[in-house]
Design a protein around this motif. Structure first.
Motif, mmCIF file in Angstrom:
data_model
loop_
_atom_site.group_PDB
_atom_site.id
_atom_site.type_symbol
_atom_site.label_atom_id
_atom_site.label_comp_id
_atom_site.label_asym_id
_atom_site.label_seq_id
_atom_site.Cartn_x
_atom_site.Cartn_y
_atom_site.Cartn_z
ATOM 1 N N LEU A 214 0.830 -1.203 0.000
ATOM 2 C CA LEU A 214 0.000 0.000 0.000
ATOM 3 C C LEU A 214 0.865 1.255 0.000
ATOM 4 N N ALA A 215 1.973 1.210 0.730
ATOM 5 C CA ALA A 215 2.904 2.335 0.713
ATOM 6 C C ALA A 215 3.462 2.555 -0.688
ATOM 7 N N VAL A 216 3.862 1.473 -1.349
ATOM 8 C CA VAL A 216 4.392 1.568 -2.716
ATOM 9 C C VAL A 216 3.349 2.164 -3.646
ATOM 10 N N GLU A 217 2.129 1.685 -3.558
ATOM 11 C CA GLU A 217 1.067 2.201 -4.427
ATOM 12 C C GLU A 217 0.847 3.696 -4.214
ATOM 13 N N SER A 218 0.969 4.156 -2.976
ATOM 14 C CA SER A 218 0.742 5.576 -2.713
ATOM 15 C C SER A 218 1.834 6.445 -3.327
ATOM 16 N N VAL A 219 3.045 5.910 -3.460
ATOM 17 C CA VAL A 219 4.121 6.654 -4.123
ATOM 18 C C VAL A 219 3.918 6.637 -5.635
ATOM 19 N N LEU A 220 3.564 5.495 -6.163
ATOM 20 C CA LEU A 220 3.361 5.384 -7.611
ATOM 21 C C LEU A 220 2.164 6.218 -8.082
ATOM 22 N N ALA A 221 1.282 6.573 -7.174
ATOM 23 C CA ALA A 221 0.102 7.370 -7.534
ATOM 24 C C ALA A 221 0.343 8.868 -7.398
ATOM 25 N N GLN A 222 1.570 9.295 -7.111
ATOM 26 C CA GLN A 222 1.848 10.715 -6.931
ATOM 27 C C GLN A 222 1.619 11.510 -8.216
ATOM 28 N N THR A 223 1.128 12.721 -8.072
ATOM 29 C CA THR A 223 0.921 13.596 -9.231
ATOM 30 C C THR A 223 2.237 14.191 -9.721
ATOM 31 N N TYR A 224 3.249 14.248 -8.869
ATOM 32 C CA TYR A 224 4.547 14.771 -9.291
ATOM 33 C C TYR A 224 5.194 13.761 -10.235
ATOM 34 N N PRO A 225 5.693 14.192 -11.396
ATOM 35 C CA PRO A 225 6.074 13.235 -12.440
ATOM 36 C C PRO A 225 7.462 12.631 -12.316
ATOM 37 N N ASP A 226 8.363 13.252 -11.568
ATOM 38 C CA ASP A 226 9.765 12.828 -11.605
ATOM 39 C C ASP A 226 10.164 12.225 -10.269
ATOM 40 N N ILE A 227 9.756 10.979 -10.040
ATOM 41 C CA ILE A 227 9.992 10.304 -8.764
ATOM 42 C C ILE A 227 10.711 8.976 -9.001
ATOM 43 N N GLU A 228 11.709 8.730 -8.186
ATOM 44 C CA GLU A 228 12.404 7.449 -8.136
ATOM 45 C C GLU A 228 12.020 6.787 -6.816
ATOM 46 N N LEU A 229 11.488 5.577 -6.872
ATOM 47 C CA LEU A 229 11.060 4.868 -5.665
ATOM 48 C C LEU A 229 12.051 3.752 -5.352
ATOM 49 N N ILE A 230 12.670 3.846 -4.182
ATOM 50 C CA ILE A 230 13.658 2.868 -3.739
ATOM 51 C C ILE A 230 13.102 2.148 -2.513
ATOM 52 N N VAL A 231 12.956 0.834 -2.595
ATOM 53 C CA VAL A 231 12.527 0.029 -1.459
ATOM 54 C C VAL A 231 13.735 -0.739 -0.954
ATOM 55 N N VAL A 232 14.100 -0.496 0.307
ATOM 56 C CA VAL A 232 15.245 -1.183 0.899
ATOM 57 C C VAL A 232 14.704 -2.251 1.843
ATOM 58 N N ASP A 233 14.886 -3.496 1.450
ATOM 59 C CA ASP A 233 14.454 -4.648 2.243
ATOM 60 C C ASP A 233 15.538 -4.929 3.282
ATOM 61 N N ASP A 234 15.216 -4.647 4.542
ATOM 62 C CA ASP A 234 16.192 -4.754 5.625
ATOM 63 C C ASP A 234 16.209 -6.162 6.219
ATOM 64 N N GLY A 235 16.354 -7.169 5.329
ATOM 65 C CA GLY A 235 16.442 -8.559 5.770
ATOM 66 C C GLY A 235 15.109 -9.176 6.133
ATOM 67 N N SER A 236 14.046 -8.791 5.427
ATOM 68 C CA SER A 236 12.705 -9.302 5.738
ATOM 69 C C SER A 236 12.602 -10.800 5.510
ATOM 70 N N THR A 237 11.811 -11.440 6.370
ATOM 71 C CA THR A 237 11.487 -12.858 6.196
ATOM 72 C C THR A 237 10.000 -13.053 5.929
ATOM 73 N N LEU A 238 9.237 -11.958 6.002
ATOM 74 C CA LEU A 238 7.794 -12.014 5.785
ATOM 75 C C LEU A 238 7.368 -10.924 4.804
ATOM 76 N N HIS A 239 6.324 -11.228 4.028
ATOM 77 C CA HIS A 239 5.607 -10.254 3.189
ATOM 78 C C HIS A 239 6.429 -9.734 2.000
ATOM 79 N N THR A 240 7.534 -10.378 1.681
ATOM 80 C CA THR A 240 8.310 -9.919 0.522
ATOM 81 C C THR A 240 7.550 -10.126 -0.777
ATOM 82 N N GLU A 241 6.643 -11.078 -0.800
ATOM 83 C CA GLU A 241 5.870 -11.340 -2.017
ATOM 84 C C GLU A 241 4.970 -10.167 -2.391
#
Length: 433
Positions: A214-241
Motif C-alpha cells: 500500500l505504501a508503494v502504491e501511494s508513491v506510484l500514484a503521486q501527481t509529481y512526475p519525476d519520482i524514483e522509488l527505492i525500497v530497501v528490504d532490511d532482511g525481511s522474512t515475511l511479506h516480501t511477495e
C-alpha cells in the motif's frame, strides 16, 4: 531562476532529462540521428521536410516518422499526449514569434517537460544544406534565444558560439532551465545556489511489514512526475511477495538487517534524485504530497519541508482529526524540538545537499534516528511547513514505537543531551541575546 553550468558532453545531459519519459515527440527531427538513443517506448520524429524523413537514420519500429508542420502540433495531438517534447537544434529555425507559440503548444502536449537545445543568441546561417537533401531553406536561422526565455515545463540548453570560432563550433558551456521544477537552496549562513535537478527519490525501508504494498502504491500514484522509488528490504522474512507486482517500477535493494537508519542510508546512497523523501512501509502518501512540497520549497526558498497528517488504523480508517504542528516561528520551533520531536519523518521532503552538510542518519540510534537528524539540520537550514494533511500515519500494535516504547524514550534522552547545548546557543541567537 537561471543558471549556466559546465558540461563536456551534450548527449548525456539530454538523455538524463529524458530518462523517465515513456513517450517523446521530437520536433524538427531531420534525419533523426539521435532518436535511437532515446530510451522511451514511443518516439515520434516530426519534420516538415519530407526528404529528411525518407532518408532517416533510424530503423527501430518504436520510432515513427511524421511529415507535418510543427505549428500544427496542437491540432495533431491532445494535451499531455507525450511525456516529453524535444526541440534539438530546431528552435532557431523559427522566427521568435513562431518559436514562442511553438513552445506554448509544446508545453500543452508534454505532460512532463520540454527540452530545447539551441544556439545562445543569434548567429546567421544561410544557404546551408547539412544533409545534402535540398533543405537549405529549413536550415536557415531566423531567431536567437537567451536565458530570459520562459518555458514553463522545460529545460533550455543554449549552444554558445564563442568569439574567435566559426559558427557551428561550440564550447562545453550549457545552461539548463526549468522554472517549473527548480528550487533554490538557502542556508542559514545566507549562501544560496540553484539546484537544477528536480527528481525526488522516495526511500521506503521495509522489514516484515504487511502494509508495504500500500505504501508503494501511494508513491506510484503521486501527481509529481519525476519520482524514483527505492525500497530497501532490511532482511525481511515475511511479506516480501507483496513487492513482486512492483519490481519493474521500483529500485529494490536487499540487505542484512541493520535497522531503519541503515536502510534509509542505503537508499540515500543509491538515490539519483536531488530531493529525498522517506515513507515508512506502513504509512501512505496523499496523491499530491510530493508536488505540493516541491512547490512550497520553490516558493519559500527553503530546503526542508514537513506537513500535517492523519492517524489511520490497521484497516486504513482515519482515527484522528488533522495532526498539526502549531508553531508561530523559528524560535518556538527550536524550543519545541528541544523538548521532543513533532516532525513526522514520513512527512519530510528535503534537499539532498543537506546530507552533504550534516551527514546521514545515525545508525547507532535504532528508534530516534529521525529526531537526531532533524536536530542536526535545524541550526543550518530554514524549514517550511504545510498545515494541510498530506500523509496517513498508521498506528497499529506491531509498529516499532509501540513494541520498543521504553527503549525509544531512553534514546530520546540521549539525543536531547547530545544536541541541547547547540540548540540553546541557537535559541539565544534567535532571541538576540
Amino acid at each position: 531562476m537561471y543558471r549556466e553550468i559546465q558540461v563536456y558532453d551534450f548527449l548525456p545531459v539530454l538523455l538524463e532529462q529524458l530518462k523517465f519519459s515513456e513517450s517523446i515527440l521530437d520536433i524538427g527531427s531531420g534525419t533523426g540521428t539521435l532518436l535511437e538513443r532515446y530510451e522511451a517506448a514511443l518516439v515520434i520524429g516530426l519534420d516538415i521536410h519530407r526528404p529528411y524523413l525518407l532518408h532517416r537514420k533510424y530503423k527501430a519500429p518504436h520510432i515513427i516518422p511524421l511529415h507535418a508542420d510543427a505549428g500544427h502540433i496542437d491540432k495533431l495531438f491532445l494535451p499531455g499526449t507525450f511525456s516529453a517534447v524535444t526541440l534539438i537544434d530546431s528552435l532557431e529555425h523559427f522566427t521568435m514569434a513562431e518559436g514562442m507559440e511553438l513552445l506554448r503548444k509544446a508545453e500543452i502536449i508534454a505532460s512532463n517537460r520540454v527540452v530545447v537545445f539551441t544556439p545562445r543568441g543569434f548567429f546567421p546561417q544561410e544557404g546551408t544544406d547539412h544533409f545534402h537533401l535540398q533543405g537549405e531553406n529549413y536550415q536557415r536561422h531566423r531567431s536567437g534565444w537567451v536565458i530570459r526565455l520562459r518555458c514553463l515545463k522545460g529545460f533550455i540548453m543554449p549552444r554558445i558560439r564563442p568569439s574567435g570560432k566559426r559558427s557551428g563550433q561550440t564550447t562545453s558551456r550549457w545552461m539548463l532551465y526549468s522554472p517549473a521544477k527548480q528550487s533554490s537552496l538557502r542556508t542559514r549562513e545566507g549562501g544560496e545556489r540553484m539546484n537544477l535537478q528536480s527528481k525526488v527519490s522516495v526511500v521506503i525501508p521495509f522489514y516484515n511489514c504487511p502494509y508495504v504494498h500500500l505504501a508503494v502504491e501511494s508513491v506510484l500514484a503521486q501527481t509529481y512526475p519525476d519520482i524514483e522509488l527505492i525500497v530497501v528490504d532490511d532482511g525481511s522474512t515475511l511479506h516480501t511477495e507483496k513487492l513482486t507486482p512492483f519490481m519493474d517500477k521500483i529500485v529494490y535493494i536487499r540487505k542484512t538487517n541493520g535497522g531503519t537508519a541503515s536502510a534509509l542510508n542505503r537508499g540515500i546512497q543509491a538515490a539519483s534524485g536531488a530531493y529525498f523523501a522517506w515513507l515508512s512501509a506502513d504509512d501512505l502518501f496523499h496523491p499530491d504530497k510530493i508536488e505540493r512540497q516541491m512547490i512550497t520549497l520553490t516558493q519559500t526558498g527553503t530546503s526542508f519541508n514537513h506537513t500535517a497528517y492523519y492517524y489511520i488504523n490497521e484497516h486504513g480508517e482515519r482515527v484522528s482529526e488533522v495532526v498539526r504542528v502549531l508553531l508561530t516561528g523559528r524560535t518556538e520551533m527550536i524550543e519545541t524540538m528541544m523538548k521532543g520531536c513533532p516532525v513526522n519523518g514520513s512527512s519530510v521532503l528535503l534537499n539532498m545537499d543537506i546530507f552533504r552538510k550534516v551527514g546521514l542518519f545515525n545508525e547507532r540510534f535504532l528508534y530516534t534516528q529521525d529526531y537526531d537528524l532533524w536536530l542536526r539540520i535545524l541550526p543550518h537550514y530554514e524549514w517550511s511547513y504545510i498545515g494541510e494533511p498530506l500523509l496517513d500515519y498508521r498506528v497499529h500494535k506491531e509498529m516499532g514505537s509501540v513494541i520498543h516504547n521504553e527503549a525509544q524514550f531512553r534514546e530520546i534522552e540521549v539525543v536531547q543531551a547530545r544536541h541541547n547545548g547547540v540548540l540553546a546557543k541557537l535559541l539565544r541567537k534567535e532571541r538576540g541575546q
